[in-house]
Design an enzyme around this catalytic site. Sequence first.
Site, PDB file in Angstrom:
ATOM      1  N   ARG A  46       0.852  -1.181   0.000  1.00 10.26           N
ATOM      2  CA  ARG A  46       0.000   0.000   0.000  1.00 10.26           C
ATOM      3  C   ARG A  46       0.894   1.239   0.000  1.00 10.26           C
ATOM      4  O   ARG A  46       2.101   1.129   0.112  1.00 10.26           O
ATOM      5  CB  ARG A  46      -1.001  -0.001   1.176  1.00 10.26           C
ATOM      6  CG  ARG A  46      -0.508  -0.660   2.398  1.00 10.26           C
ATOM      7  CD  ARG A  46      -0.115   0.116   3.612  1.00 10.26           C
ATOM      8  NE  ARG A  46      -0.183   1.525   3.544  1.00 10.26           N
ATOM      9  CZ  ARG A  46       0.858   2.313   3.736  1.00 10.26           C
ATOM     10  NH1 ARG A  46       2.064   1.808   3.956  1.00 10.26           N
ATOM     11  NH2 ARG A  46       0.744   3.609   3.696  1.00 10.26           N
ATOM     12  N   ALA A  48       0.889   5.171  -2.148  1.00 11.58           N
ATOM     13  CA  ALA A  48       0.797   5.498  -3.578  1.00 11.58           C
ATOM     14  C   ALA A  48       2.037   5.100  -4.396  1.00 11.58           C
ATOM     15  O   ALA A  48       1.918   4.376  -5.396  1.00 11.58           O
ATOM     16  CB  ALA A  48       0.470   6.976  -3.735  1.00 11.58           C
ATOM     17  N   GLN A 210      -2.500   2.494   9.869  1.00 16.46           N
ATOM     18  CA  GLN A 210      -1.180   2.565   9.216  1.00 16.46           C
ATOM     19  C   GLN A 210      -0.182   3.367  10.064  1.00 16.46           C
ATOM     20  O   GLN A 210       1.013   3.109  10.023  1.00 16.46           O
ATOM     21  CB  GLN A 210      -1.301   3.208   7.832  1.00 16.46           C
ATOM     22  CG  GLN A 210      -1.997   2.349   6.799  1.00 16.46           C
ATOM     23  CD  GLN A 210      -3.468   2.657   6.703  1.00 16.46           C
ATOM     24  OE1 GLN A 210      -4.105   3.017   7.698  1.00 16.46           O
ATOM     25  NE2 GLN A 210      -4.045   2.518   5.526  1.00 16.46           N
ATOM     26  N   ASP A 251      -1.996  10.796  -2.257  1.00 21.68           N
ATOM     27  CA  ASP A 251      -2.266   9.789  -3.297  1.00 21.68           C
ATOM     28  C   ASP A 251      -2.457  10.439  -4.653  1.00 21.68           C
ATOM     29  O   ASP A 251      -2.244   9.817  -5.689  1.00 21.68           O
ATOM     30  CB  ASP A 251      -3.482   8.960  -2.918  1.00 21.68           C
ATOM     31  CG  ASP A 251      -3.092   8.012  -1.802  1.00 21.68           C
ATOM     32  OD1 ASP A 251      -3.001   8.469  -0.652  1.00 21.68           O
ATOM     33  OD2 ASP A 251      -2.810   6.842  -2.112  1.00 21.68           O
ATOM     34  N   LYS A 262      -5.032  10.049   2.764  1.00 22.53           N
ATOM     35  CA  LYS A 262      -5.758   9.192   3.707  1.00 22.53           C
ATOM     36  C   LYS A 262      -6.845   9.954   4.444  1.00 22.53           C
ATOM     37  O   LYS A 262      -6.633  11.089   4.871  1.00 22.53           O
ATOM     38  CB  LYS A 262      -4.739   8.600   4.698  1.00 22.53           C
ATOM     39  CG  LYS A 262      -5.269   7.688   5.764  1.00 22.53           C
ATOM     40  CD  LYS A 262      -6.109   6.558   5.240  1.00 22.53           C
ATOM     41  CE  LYS A 262      -5.429   5.701   4.195  1.00 22.53           C
ATOM     42  NZ  LYS A 262      -6.369   4.844   3.440  1.00 22.53           N
TER      43      LYS A 262
END
Length: 359
Positions: A46, A48, A210, A251, A262
């Site tokens: 995970r 970008a 995360q 992203d 996020k």
Amino acid sequence: MVKTLEWGLDGTLRLLDQRNLPFETGYVECQSYRQVADCIKTMVVRGAPAIGITAAYGMVLAAAEAVQDDFYDAPDGDTGSVCARVEEQLAAAAETLKAARPTAVNLAWAVDRMLSKYRTKRQQVSEWGELLRCLEEEAQLIHEEDVLVNRQLGILGAELVTPGDRILTHCNAGALATGGYGTALGVIRRAWEVTGDVHVLVDETRPRFQGARLTSWELLQEEIPHTVITDNSAGWLMRRQELDIVFVGADRVAANGDVANKIGTYSLAVLAHENDIPFYVVVPSSTVDLALPSGEEIPIEKRSPAEVTEPLGSRVVPEGTQALNYAFDVTPNRFVTGIITEAGIAHKPYTVTLQKLLG
Ligand code: MRU
């Protein structure tokens, strides 16, 4: 430093399985582009830039599969049919990989770069083996470039940090989310290398944690002082002036400087603005989508409600209650103090400055 993905000499892609970190360090090996797409979708890998690099290797696997399949199907050396097969396969792989996660533009960027390499090389190269090698080299180049770019982002961003700063970051924009070193976390790494005096406040980043699981794991390995906070705490800390600066990744950044990152990033940016705290976004140019005029057009991924009702596999919401799970949000450009790219730091008006730096 942790290696989030590795291309093996045997032509397999080895991904560090980020779903179980920091409790288990396991790997998933991919031999097909479908496996790669699945790993991106299920978030084995995970972040970008990392999913972009992974998808580039996925394209290599797709081409290799097609050449090999045809070798078995038509060993008479009918290159015309191999060609058709490879092109069909690459088109299918491109579509599947791009669809795996829609918000990060790095995915489409890397896949398109691989397709463009294929088209150029197909005109110049007569052997399939050589063409596969060219694709492999291109994916490796995308990977290596990302690490170099992150180092440059670190150098530029760290100049904004004053010794003693308390730095907030959200999600994980570190080595795990990139080819290595990290974007926002790369800035923090560099600031720590230079000053030896920073403290990182890490948003836990619900629902997939995360920050709590991955960013803290990275910081711990390098003994960079840090504290995990609940996502809801950031505003209060800002109000009390208990943090000095914010660095986040992204992203996708639209041409006008709107930032998709996020979920929760938007709230942080508004609160930082309200409390006069600088809010910086750290991105490689592969994250900037100059073709999109504003953040309104950025597709925002919605993930399974189960990530909210059963975070980390334990149910916290009663059976029968619904949950909504947008994975990203868009921060309007007015709340962004600056966008750090490898070509320089852009300030408002972003439509002009981003174009000037990266157009
Ligand atoms: O859902 P994730 O974990 O892939 O989201 C990652 C982020 O939002 C990161 O901040 C972003 O991709 C930048 S990573 C350098």
